[in-house]
Design a protein around this motif. Structure first.
Motif, PDB file in Angstrom:
ATOM      1  N   PHE A  75       0.654  -1.098  -0.280  1.00  0.00           N
ATOM      2  CA  PHE A  75       0.079   0.099  -0.051  1.00  0.00           C
ATOM      3  C   PHE A  75       1.106   0.902   0.285  1.00  0.00           C
ATOM      4  O   PHE A  75       0.851   2.231  -0.801  1.00  0.00           O
ATOM      5  N   ASP A 280      -7.237  -5.332  -0.091  1.00  0.00           N
ATOM      6  CA  ASP A 280      -6.942  -4.492  -0.424  1.00  0.00           C
ATOM      7  C   ASP A 280      -6.856  -5.196  -2.289  1.00  0.00           C
ATOM      8  O   ASP A 280      -6.089  -4.025  -3.204  1.00  0.00           O
ATOM      9  N   PRO A 297      -4.800   1.950  -4.122  1.00  0.00           N
ATOM     10  CA  PRO A 297      -4.070   3.011  -3.436  1.00  0.00           C
ATOM     11  C   PRO A 297      -3.698   3.973  -4.604  1.00  0.00           C
ATOM     12  O   PRO A 297      -2.758   5.452  -4.434  1.00  0.00           O
TER      13      PRO A 297
END
Length: 337
Positions: A75, A280, A297
């Motif tokens: 991330f 994620d 992200p």
């Protein structure tokens, strides 16, 4: 041919540091000296350089990025890539402040007021308290949050955040729909970053399950000094339970992916014996077949960078406190009970 900062300093009769401060910290240089530096910078064709652009604008052309944890994490690395995509093209450098311990955290906020060498501060996945917010505000530059909890209440100028409540609900609903009732949730003991956004994931997951008559077991994954997850200890905790859960939800893919390998090494079939879901949609999630909650992200960082540029140039960003939708990605790591 462009002149150097040394040429400008010599012509203006000042030090190189005075030339530098003229565009990084104009408040520390008298107006008369700054005008003289600017005059010689123009005469020496210094105006075409990045430094002269800063000189004329009174900006440092630098963005401070405050991050918790390690830069190598998926991330964090993706956010840096996204910020650089936008900010580098606009002539801005990124100064990264990595906070990996309570001591580093304290030092950063204590030193921040004397640095004041950035045009904006971007806070990434970091849940700051009221005193720290006051210290950030004291440098009088825009503060933009990325996945930082309660950004507006903390006095940030703007923020962009994944909808963790939605994402956690999708994960919980998926496991319950598959018939799972004995569920474990793996979280971490991140003292440095406090709760930031992942605390919201945990709370919403637990609340949704409880509302549907299921009480998940919360298991803590330790993180060593180098930022590595102690997955072996997680497996030990799971196998020490009276019965192995039929489904495991993980705070992030960084836990879920190695957990699958460790479970299979210990004789458990995924998803035959136990289903695993992450959060994620990071590197290798697709290759391993991990069911997860997708966030982007890089695009999140693009939005935050544009917000920062708008605020630096006294423009009001559209939708200053923006929440991005999460998406359930179903793969082979989850199956029916």
């Amino acid at each position: 041919m462009n002149s150097s900062i040394q040429d400008v300093a010599k012509a203006a009769g000042v030090s190189i540091s005075t030339v530098s401060r003229s565009f990084t910290r104009p408040d520390l240089v008298s107006a008369k000296t700054r005008e003289r530096v600017l005059k010689f910078a123009d005469e020496l064709n210094f105006s075409l350089s990045r430094s002269a652009a800063a000189l004329k604008s009174g900006r440092s052309l630098r963005i401070a990025v405050l991050m918790s944890g390690h830069i190598r994490m998926w991330f964090t690395a993706s956010v840096i890539e996204g910020l650089n995509d936008i900010l580098h093209a606009e002539g801005y450098d990124i100064s990264i402040f990595q906070i990996s311990s309570i001591e580093e955290r304290r030092e950063f906020f204590e030193m921040l007021p004397v640095r004041r060498n950035a045009d904006a501060v971007i806070v990434v996945s970091f849940d700051i308290d009221a005193a720290e917010t006051a210290q950030l505000t004291s440098i009088d530059v825009p503060i933009i949050g990325i996945n930082s909890a309660d950004s507006e209440q903390h006095g940030f100028a703007a923020s962009v955040t994944i909808d963790d409540a939605q994402g956690a609900t999708l994960a919980a609903r998926h496991l319950l729909t598959l018939g799972h009732r004995d569920i474990a949730y793996i979280t971490t003991n991140r003292d440095v970053s406090l709760s930031f956004s992942v605390r919201g994931r945990f709370d919403m997951f637990m609340d949704y399950c409880r509302a549907n008559g299921v009480e998940p077991r919360a298991i803590e994954c330790q993180v060593d000094e180098d930022g590595h997850y102690e997955i072996g200890n997680v497996v030990t905790q799971l196998m020490s339970l009276p019965a192995m859960p039929t489904a495991i939800a993980c705070q992030e893919d960084g836990i879920a992916l190695p957990l699958i390998f460790q479970l299979e090494r210990n004789g458990f079939a995924v998803p035959g014996d136990v289903s695993v879901i992450g959060y994620d949609d990071s590197f290798y999630a697709d290759d391993i077949g991990l069911t997860t909650i997708r966030q982007d992200p890089v695009e999140t960082a693009h939005i935050a960078a544009r917000m920062a540029l708008d605020l630096i140039h006294d423009r009001t960003p559209n939708d200053r406190f923006r929440t991005l939708s999460a998406q359930l990605v179903v793969r082979s790591s989850t199956g029916r009970r």
